[in-house]
Write a protein that holds these residues in place. Structure first.
Motif, mmCIF file in Angstrom:
data_model
loop_
_atom_site.group_PDB
_atom_site.id
_atom_site.type_symbol
_atom_site.label_atom_id
_atom_site.label_comp_id
_atom_site.label_asym_id
_atom_site.label_seq_id
_atom_site.Cartn_x
_atom_site.Cartn_y
_atom_site.Cartn_z
ATOM 1 N N ARG A 64 0.825 -1.218 0.000
ATOM 2 C CA ARG A 64 0.000 0.000 0.000
ATOM 3 C C ARG A 64 0.857 1.266 0.000
ATOM 4 N NH1 ARG A 64 -3.665 0.737 4.110
ATOM 5 N NH2 ARG A 64 -5.359 1.193 2.698
ATOM 6 N N SER A 65 1.986 1.231 -0.728
ATOM 7 C CA SER A 65 2.920 2.358 -0.671
ATOM 8 C C SER A 65 2.713 3.398 -1.775
ATOM 9 C CB SER A 65 4.359 1.842 -0.727
ATOM 10 O OG SER A 65 4.567 1.152 -1.947
ATOM 11 N N VAL A 66 1.966 3.057 -2.827
ATOM 12 C CA VAL A 66 1.733 4.005 -3.923
ATOM 13 C C VAL A 66 0.278 4.453 -3.855
ATOM 14 C CG1 VAL A 66 1.738 4.319 -6.431
ATOM 15 C CG2 VAL A 66 3.443 2.834 -5.360
ATOM 16 N N PHE A 67 0.078 5.763 -3.602
ATOM 17 C CA PHE A 67 -1.291 6.261 -3.519
ATOM 18 C C PHE A 67 -1.338 7.729 -3.914
ATOM 19 C CE2 PHE A 67 0.704 6.666 0.602
ATOM 20 C CZ PHE A 67 0.426 7.980 0.971
ATOM 21 N N ARG A 68 -2.534 8.175 -4.271
ATOM 22 C CA ARG A 68 -2.714 9.569 -4.653
ATOM 23 C C ARG A 68 -4.186 9.933 -4.490
ATOM 24 N NH1 ARG A 68 -1.719 12.694 -10.209
ATOM 25 N NH2 ARG A 68 -1.870 14.756 -9.322
ATOM 26 N N ALA A 69 -4.424 11.186 -4.153
ATOM 27 C CA ALA A 69 -5.786 11.711 -4.053
ATOM 28 C C ALA A 69 -5.837 13.029 -4.823
ATOM 29 C CB ALA A 69 -6.155 11.934 -2.595
ATOM 30 N N ASN A 70 -6.940 13.267 -5.550
ATOM 31 C CA ASN A 70 -7.048 14.468 -6.373
ATOM 32 C C ASN A 70 -8.422 15.100 -6.191
ATOM 33 O OD1 ASN A 70 -7.735 16.047 -8.857
ATOM 34 N ND2 ASN A 70 -5.627 15.511 -9.379
ATOM 35 N N ASP A 71 -8.431 16.422 -5.913
ATOM 36 C CA ASP A 71 -9.685 17.154 -5.667
ATOM 37 C C ASP A 71 -10.315 17.720 -6.943
ATOM 38 O OD1 ASP A 71 -9.607 16.858 -2.830
ATOM 39 O OD2 ASP A 71 -8.083 18.417 -2.736
ATOM 40 N N ASP A 72 -9.586 17.730 -8.056
ATOM 41 C CA ASP A 72 -10.081 18.228 -9.348
ATOM 42 C C ASP A 72 -10.883 19.526 -9.225
ATOM 43 O OD1 ASP A 72 -10.333 18.128 -12.162
ATOM 44 O OD2 ASP A 72 -12.334 17.256 -11.985
ATOM 45 N N GLY A 73 -10.295 20.519 -8.572
ATOM 46 C CA GLY A 73 -10.939 21.837 -8.499
ATOM 47 C C GLY A 73 -11.842 22.055 -7.299
ATOM 48 N N GLU A 74 -12.173 21.025 -6.566
ATOM 49 C CA GLU A 74 -12.948 21.204 -5.330
ATOM 50 C C GLU A 74 -12.006 21.826 -4.294
ATOM 51 O OE1 GLU A 74 -16.042 21.027 -5.128
ATOM 52 O OE2 GLU A 74 -16.907 19.105 -5.697
ATOM 53 N N PRO A 75 -12.541 22.470 -3.240
ATOM 54 C CA PRO A 75 -11.653 23.019 -2.206
ATOM 55 C C PRO A 75 -10.707 21.951 -1.665
ATOM 56 C CG PRO A 75 -13.903 23.762 -1.857
ATOM 57 C CD PRO A 75 -13.950 22.746 -2.972
ATOM 58 N N SER A 76 -9.492 22.349 -1.338
ATOM 59 C CA SER A 76 -8.440 21.427 -0.919
ATOM 60 C C SER A 76 -8.897 20.445 0.160
ATOM 61 C CB SER A 76 -7.242 22.231 -0.407
ATOM 62 O OG SER A 76 -6.222 21.355 -0.020
ATOM 63 N N SER A 77 -8.624 19.172 -0.071
ATOM 64 C CA SER A 77 -8.898 18.069 0.872
ATOM 65 C C SER A 77 -10.382 17.784 1.121
ATOM 66 C CB SER A 77 -8.202 18.310 2.214
ATOM 67 O OG SER A 77 -6.812 18.393 2.012
#
Length: 195
Positions: A64-77
């Motif tokens: 589980r070492s490779v991960f990413r999260a993306n908001d695509d223009g929504e407010p951060s986090s």
């Protein structure tokens, strides 16, 4: 290190959440590479070109070492992080969750967005089939034909998965087995060589 991990099957899981006329469509996919992630994201961006946001999170690898999260223009986090939070809460890997948002005209605020993305992602996971898989070692073994019965007895007892096999004057077998059982299989096969 454990030799097992949790993921979803290849059957896609879908989820839906609606709040103040905003619609959140969630999709959970089994993936094993970042290229698969990129291809799926392109597909969703094309298919839902009229949506306001296409947010996502993914996790790869048994560790589980490779991960990413993306908001695509929504407010951060407020989007990617809650989606990733659901992946972590279910201890999953080799998974991509995409949540497509159609804006309903009323702002939901940061807490409303977090709840919406988290709930949609959870629904997608709920509608997917979770399974436990094992990290495997591949063991290649060459032997003379007279040892065939002995080798097959070891295979029957330890139950590795046969990846490939050729039986001739010199025989070759390729076996996949749980990492935790690999040492025992290697030892048993080596013992046959010294008989």
């Amino acid at each position: 290190m454990t030799d097992q991990y949790r993921t979803i099957t290849h059957q896609m899981g879908e989820g839906f959440y609606s709040e103040k006329r905003s619609k959140f469509l969630a999709f959970a996919h089994h993936v094993t590479t970042e290229n698969e992630v990129k291809e799926l994201l392109q597909t969703y961006k094309k298919k839902y070109y009229d949506a306001r946001h296409c947010c996502y999170a993914y996790m790869l690898g048994a560790d589980r070492s490779v991960f990413r999260a993306n908001d695509d223009g929504e407010p951060s986090s407020t989007a990617g992080k809650p989606i990733l939070g659901q992946i972590n809460a279910h201890e999953l890997t080799d998974i991509l969750i995409v949540v497509v948002r159609y804006f309903g005209g009323t702002k939901l605020g940061t807490s409303g967005l977090i709840v919406a993305y988290r709930t949609a992602a959870a629904a997608a996971i709920e509608n997917a089939q979770i399974e436990t898989r094992y990290v495997e070692d591949i063991i290649d073994y060459s032997f003379t034909y007279p040892l065939l019965n002995e080798v097959m007895r070891v295979v029957k007892e330890l139950e590795p998965r046969i990846v490939s096999q050729t039986f001739d004057n010199t025989c070759h077998i390729s076996l996949a087995i749980r990492k935790s059982q690999a040492a025992e299989l290697r030892q048993r096969l080596q013992q046959l060589s010294f008989q």
